[in-house]
Enzyme design. Structure first.
Site, short mmCIF file in Angstrom:
data_model
loop_
_atom_site.label_atom_id
_atom_site.label_comp_id
_atom_site.label_asym_id
_atom_site.label_seq_id
_atom_site.Cartn_x
_atom_site.Cartn_y
_atom_site.Cartn_z
N PRO A 121 0.93 -1.10 0.12
CA PRO A 121 0.01 -0.05 -0.06
C PRO A 121 0.96 1.34 -0.21
O PRO A 121 0.43 2.32 -0.66
CB PRO A 121 -0.63 -0.07 1.20
CG PRO A 121 -0.96 -1.70 1.60
CD PRO A 121 0.17 -2.14 0.84
N ILE A 152 -1.16 -8.40 -6.99
CA ILE A 152 -0.17 -9.15 -7.39
C ILE A 152 -0.74 -10.17 -8.45
O ILE A 152 -1.94 -10.92 -8.40
CB ILE A 152 0.31 -10.04 -6.18
CG1 ILE A 152 0.80 -9.09 -5.25
CG2 ILE A 152 1.21 -11.23 -6.64
CD1 ILE A 152 2.02 -8.16 -5.64
N ARG A 235 10.77 -5.50 -18.87
CA ARG A 235 9.97 -3.99 -19.03
C ARG A 235 9.72 -4.22 -20.64
O ARG A 235 8.91 -3.85 -21.05
CB ARG A 235 11.04 -2.98 -18.43
CG ARG A 235 10.61 -2.86 -17.14
CD ARG A 235 11.49 -1.89 -16.57
NE ARG A 235 11.09 -1.54 -15.14
CZ ARG A 235 11.91 -1.19 -14.33
NH1 ARG A 235 13.37 -0.90 -14.60
NH2 ARG A 235 11.30 -0.99 -13.07
N GLY A 334 -14.87 7.43 -33.12
CA GLY A 334 -16.27 7.98 -32.82
C GLY A 334 -17.09 7.27 -31.54
O GLY A 334 -16.53 6.31 -31.03
N GLU A 358 5.28 -2.47 -13.45
CA GLU A 358 7.01 -2.48 -13.75
C GLU A 358 7.41 -1.22 -13.90
O GLU A 358 8.68 -1.23 -14.44
CB GLU A 358 7.21 -3.66 -14.69
CG GLU A 358 7.04 -4.98 -14.49
CD GLU A 358 7.31 -6.33 -15.18
OE1 GLU A 358 8.32 -5.91 -15.75
OE2 GLU A 358 6.46 -7.29 -15.15
N GLY A 359 7.11 -0.28 -13.11
CA GLY A 359 7.27 1.12 -13.11
C GLY A 359 6.88 1.82 -14.18
O GLY A 359 6.86 1.78 -15.44
C1 LIG Z 1 -3.02 -5.22 -12.96
C2 LIG Z 1 -1.66 -5.02 -11.86
C3 LIG Z 1 -0.50 -5.99 -11.77
C4 LIG Z 1 0.50 -5.66 -10.90
N1 LIG Z 1 1.20 -6.98 -10.60
C5 LIG Z 1 2.05 -6.60 -9.77
C6 LIG Z 1 2.98 -7.61 -9.27
O1 LIG Z 1 2.69 -9.02 -9.96
N2 LIG Z 1 4.04 -7.78 -8.46
C7 LIG Z 1 4.16 -6.46 -7.59
O2 LIG Z 1 4.90 -6.52 -6.91
N3 LIG Z 1 3.40 -5.48 -8.17
C8 LIG Z 1 2.51 -5.59 -9.03
N4 LIG Z 1 1.91 -4.54 -9.61
C9 LIG Z 1 1.91 -3.20 -8.85
C10 LIG Z 1 2.75 -2.15 -9.94
O3 LIG Z 1 4.12 -2.77 -10.30
C11 LIG Z 1 2.64 -0.66 -9.29
O4 LIG Z 1 1.38 -0.14 -9.34
C12 LIG Z 1 3.59 0.14 -10.01
O5 LIG Z 1 4.92 0.08 -9.94
C13 LIG Z 1 3.31 1.80 -9.59
O6 LIG Z 1 3.19 1.72 -8.21
P1 LIG Z 1 2.03 2.46 -7.42
O7 LIG Z 1 0.89 1.88 -8.11
O8 LIG Z 1 2.25 2.27 -5.84
O9 LIG Z 1 2.18 3.86 -7.89
P2 LIG Z 1 2.91 5.06 -7.26
O10 LIG Z 1 4.31 4.74 -7.18
O11 LIG Z 1 2.07 5.70 -6.07
O12 LIG Z 1 2.82 5.95 -8.56
C14 LIG Z 1 1.38 7.01 -8.62
C15 LIG Z 1 2.04 7.98 -9.87
O13 LIG Z 1 3.10 8.98 -9.55
C16 LIG Z 1 4.23 8.69 -10.23
N5 LIG Z 1 5.58 8.92 -9.61
C17 LIG Z 1 5.89 7.98 -8.78
N6 LIG Z 1 7.27 8.21 -8.27
C18 LIG Z 1 7.57 9.49 -9.26
C19 LIG Z 1 8.55 10.16 -9.35
N7 LIG Z 1 9.70 10.00 -8.53
N8 LIG Z 1 8.59 11.23 -10.26
C20 LIG Z 1 7.48 11.26 -10.96
N9 LIG Z 1 6.30 10.80 -10.99
C21 LIG Z 1 6.39 9.62 -9.94
C22 LIG Z 1 4.04 7.50 -11.04
O14 LIG Z 1 4.53 7.55 -12.29
C23 LIG Z 1 2.43 7.30 -11.22
O15 LIG Z 1 2.05 7.79 -12.10
C24 LIG Z 1 0.71 -4.56 -10.39
C25 LIG Z 1 -0.24 -3.51 -10.48
C26 LIG Z 1 -1.21 -3.56 -11.27
C27 LIG Z 1 -2.23 -2.40 -11.68
#
Ligand SMILES: Cc1cc2nc3c(=O)[nH]c(=O)nc-3n(C[C@H](O)[C@H](O)[C@H](O)COP(=O)(O)OP(=O)(O)OC[C@H]3O[C@@H](n4cnc5c(N)ncnc54)[C@H](O)[C@@H]3O)c2cc1C
Length: 381
Positions: A121, A152, A235, A334, A358-359
């Protein structure tokens, strides 16, 4: 000479993947609507059909490279749906196990499907903020894991998960390591399927660890670097997912516009195009630039091993191209494209993820900038 022609071997595999993708497309709306139902590892139509991912491993010399072809195959499969006829047997956790696991650990779990649990979270783009902890109980030779992982992939279907944890030493200094936790281990539970905007067919849930004890043997000693090195491989593949989905929607858009007499002329200059065909040509160019970035990362991987910056470039370009192409295709199509009569609106929703997991793009651009400008993580955040 630079040659972008696919070899005959590449074409055989790509054509098979494209045929399978078109069959899988028949299931696309069903799994989009039945989000709680985890799709089977193999759809019935997979019976008797070859697995192009496995075939490519036996075709050295006939194909342009294992990594290049793997990316091409993912692009083809994503033209169909998130769910292919056969879901690849391995997941990201398998790559971590393969890179750092002991021979005994690989022997025990090498054939399992292993998810990866990093995100929490409060820790997504910055995984150093994770709080999931592991404490060693020396008397029992067991580790006790506590924490929660969110979003995950393969959470429900995987046989096990590699969980990324934080350790604290006596001086209070932190380090990172991983453990393999098998399904059915007391204290380890999987939450309900997460309701998502797109890729609803993909099995995604949260994982909870409450005083979850695992034997010392389950300590798969991947540190921070070893865990994130895996993303150098994956990636460009995530970019390929987004490009496959974009290609499906771009082709659909071209088809629909051709039905009303609008077709771009690829040989004449951009200045002689109509506003609509000019837009289509720009989208095609965006697609090709991202496609080439993916190919470059994978071509380098075939020759030198995994590359970091080029992988981030491919991910940043692929994610952005997927968002832009799918958004603009809906505009060109459209309002009808927003109905569920076709898959257009679904492809738009599905493509969004390639610029998140994955970022996200912002984070990839940070990684690239740090490398090009020679800044450390502390200097450029
Ligand atoms: C369908 C799905 C499957 C997934 N599968 C996995 C999995 O198998 N294992 C796992 O571990 N995770 C998984 N994830 C998690 C995923 O890797 C994260 O959602 C992702 O890394 C972004 O992290 P966050 O959601 O906490 O967003 P945040 O890190 O909170 O980012 C929110 C926004 O802020 C921007 N941001 C963050 N930091 C910066 C910065 N320094 N500078 C500028 N902008 C910034 C980001 O680009 C984004 O737009 C999954 C997510 C989804 C939605």
């Amino acid at each position: 000479m630079i040659d972008f022609e696919l070899s005959d071997g590449d074409k055989t595999l790509v054509n098979e993947a494209r045929e399978q993708a078109l069959i899988a497309r028949n299931y696309a709306r069903y799994y989009d609507k039945h989000e709680d139902e985890v799709p089977p590892r193999e759809l019935p139509e997979a019976q008797g059909r070859p697995d192009p991912f496995a075939q490519r491993l036996l075709m050295d010399g006939e194909i342009s490279g294992k990594a290049v072809v793997e990316a091409l195959l993912h692009m083809e499969f994503f033209r169909g749906d998130v769910v292919p006829l056969r879901i690849p047997r391995i997941s990201l956790g398998n790559y971590v196990l393969e890179s750092v696991g002991s021979p005994e650990q690989i022997e025990k779990w090498g054939k399992s499907r292993i998810a990866i649990g990093i995100t929490e979270p409060g820790a997504g783009s910055d995984p150093s903020r994770i709080t999931t902890s592991a404490i060693y109980d020396q008397a029992a030779d067991e580790w006790i894991i506590n924490g929660e992982k969110i979003f995950i992939t393969f959470a429900e279907d995987a046989d096990a998960v590699i969980v990324f944890t934080k350790l604290k030493n006596k001086e209070g200094r932190s380090s990172y390591t991983t453990f393999l936790v098998e399904k059915g281990t007391p204290g380890f539970s999987v939450g309900p399927q997460v309701k998502k905007m797109g890729i609803r067919a993909e099995d995604t849930a949260n994982l909870i660890f409450q005083d979850c004890r695992v034997p010392g043997f389950n300590h798969v000693k991947a540190d921070f670097k070893a865990v994130f090195e895996v993303f150098n491989f994956s990636r460009p593949i995530v970019a390929a997912f987004g490009l496959g989905t974009s290609r499906a929607l771009l082709d659909f858009t071209l088809e629909k516009l051709a039905e009303v007499g609008i077709t771009p002329d690829y040989r004449s200059s951009i200045g002689t195009q109509s506003a609509i065909t000019e837009r289509l040509l720009r989208l095609e160019a965006e697609y090709e630039a991202a496609w080439l970035a993916v190919m470059r990362a994978k071509w380098l991987e075939d020759r030198k091993g995994r590359v970091k910056v080029e992988a981030s470039m491919a991910k940043a370009m692929g994610g952005m191209a997927a968002r832009k192409i799918t958004q603009e295709c809906l505009e060109l199509l459209g309002p009808v494209s927003l109905t569920e009569a076709d898959l257009a609106e679904k492809w738009f929703r599905d493509a969004r993820i390639s610029d998140i997991y994955e970022g996200p793009g912002e984070v990839q651009r940070l990684l690239i900038a740090r490398h090009l400008l020679g800044y450390s993580q502390e200097e450029l955040r």
